[in-house]
Design an enzyme around this catalytic site. Sequence first.
Site, PDB file in Angstrom:
ATOM      1  N   GLY A 100      42.073  -9.442  -4.636  1.00 39.57           N
ATOM      2  CA  GLY A 100      40.623  -9.247  -4.569  1.00 39.57           C
ATOM      3  C   GLY A 100      40.079  -9.568  -3.192  1.00 39.57           C
ATOM      4  O   GLY A 100      40.667  -9.231  -2.162  1.00 39.57           O
ATOM      5  N   GLY A 102      39.876 -12.531  -2.054  1.00 42.18           N
ATOM      6  CA  GLY A 102      40.690 -13.556  -1.430  1.00 42.18           C
ATOM      7  C   GLY A 102      40.385 -14.998  -1.758  1.00 42.18           C
ATOM      8  O   GLY A 102      40.754 -15.881  -0.985  1.00 42.18           O
ATOM      9  N   LYS A 104      41.752 -16.954  -4.147  1.00 36.89           N
ATOM     10  CA  LYS A 104      43.029 -17.657  -4.287  1.00 36.89           C
ATOM     11  C   LYS A 104      43.827 -17.629  -2.986  1.00 36.89           C
ATOM     12  O   LYS A 104      44.551 -18.590  -2.668  1.00 36.89           O
ATOM     13  CB  LYS A 104      43.840 -17.070  -5.447  1.00 36.89           C
ATOM     14  N   ASP A 125      45.969  -5.738  -2.984  1.00 44.11           N
ATOM     15  CA  ASP A 125      44.894  -5.412  -3.919  1.00 44.11           C
ATOM     16  C   ASP A 125      44.802  -3.899  -4.054  1.00 44.11           C
ATOM     17  O   ASP A 125      45.227  -3.156  -3.161  1.00 44.11           O
ATOM     18  CB  ASP A 125      43.557  -5.986  -3.455  1.00 44.11           C
ATOM     19  N   ASP A 152      48.101   0.757  -5.902  1.00 42.19           N
ATOM     20  CA  ASP A 152      48.416   0.449  -7.293  1.00 42.19           C
ATOM     21  C   ASP A 152      49.699  -0.372  -7.349  1.00 42.19           C
ATOM     22  O   ASP A 152      50.790   0.143  -7.048  1.00 42.19           O
ATOM     23  CB  ASP A 152      48.573   1.752  -8.080  1.00 42.19           C
ATOM     24  N   ASP A 179      47.879 -12.101 -10.245  1.00 45.29           N
ATOM     25  CA  ASP A 179      46.573 -12.426 -10.827  1.00 45.29           C
ATOM     26  C   ASP A 179      46.097 -11.149 -11.512  1.00 45.29           C
ATOM     27  O   ASP A 179      45.450 -10.301 -10.908  1.00 45.29           O
ATOM     28  CB  ASP A 179      45.617 -12.872  -9.717  1.00 45.29           C
ATOM     29  N   CYS A 233      42.332 -14.691 -16.456  1.00 47.49           N
ATOM     30  CA  CYS A 233      41.183 -15.497 -16.873  1.00 47.49           C
ATOM     31  C   CYS A 233      40.768 -15.074 -18.283  1.00 47.49           C
ATOM     32  O   CYS A 233      39.594 -14.994 -18.613  1.00 47.49           O
ATOM     33  CB  CYS A 233      40.024 -15.404 -15.890  1.00 47.49           C
TER      34      CYS A 233
END
Length: 309
Positions: A100, A102, A104, A125, A152, A179, A233
């Site tokens: 994403g 960033g 993490k 990403d 991808d 993630d 999450c």
Amino acid sequence: MWLARRIEDSLGQDAARDVFASELTPAPVTFHLNPLTGECEQGYGVGEASLPGCIEPVDSAAYIRSGALGVYKAVASDASAQLIATSATRPGSCLEIGSGRGTKTFIMACQALRAGWSRDHVAVDLYQEKSRMNAARLIDAGLPPARFAHGDARDLDAVLSKIDSEVSARVMFDTVLLDAPCSGTGTMRRHPEIPWRLAKQDIERELPALQFELLCAAASRVASAGELYYATCSIMHDENIAVVQRFLSTPLGSQFRLAPVSGSAIFDLPAFAQASTTIRDSENEIGCYASHPALGKPDGHFCARLVRA
């Protein structure tokens, strides 16, 4: 109503009640400090995580207004997410999938500095713009640089083709953090639109299928004796344990074994020992970290640690 039933099925009645009771209250707001700015953790609460770098200001709105985030003294991040990023921080090479913008990436760079570890980090990403933002933030924060690729991640050979071509081989990594895209059901207090946009098929079929494909691709880039971290999450069984168990039943998965997240290398360091205890409090019987929202507690996050033979 179907979503409430699925949460109960995934967590059990007691934990589900915690989730439901917390939904109309604000989630705790925590930040992660950049160790290069010289700002001290003393004077701040350390929140639920008891984790180096994790702070919970009494007045989070005032902290945001101070401009600390704009000059990269810190990033906003849930305490459970910080624990997962810290768990996956190890010496050597690291591939982060689903980086994403960033958060993490930032936390892992900070924790490696605190640990005194040297790392080569590649962040992937789907979107090029998010990778660009991640790279810019690391530079502006003064943190060690990383390499970036986009595309991808189900086809990592295509995404990492430039990096592979430099050594004329498929690059393998000491650590891979996936993630994974997920339902976000562990973060519904922060994103109240989630219950309204989720459909049954998202949790029952579509997301688990995508997560499984990504996990298999990620595993193919783990070096011998390396470690693979699968994180979401979500608080849903179908997206968490079920995906991991399906992967372990494959020929590739048979090369991995589950290990407790609390046993990650960084928790052997004295400064991080208390955080290991926090993780153990939310570990299930097979060593996966699985937190769930409750009043005054962090968000719901899942993490499995898989070690390659």
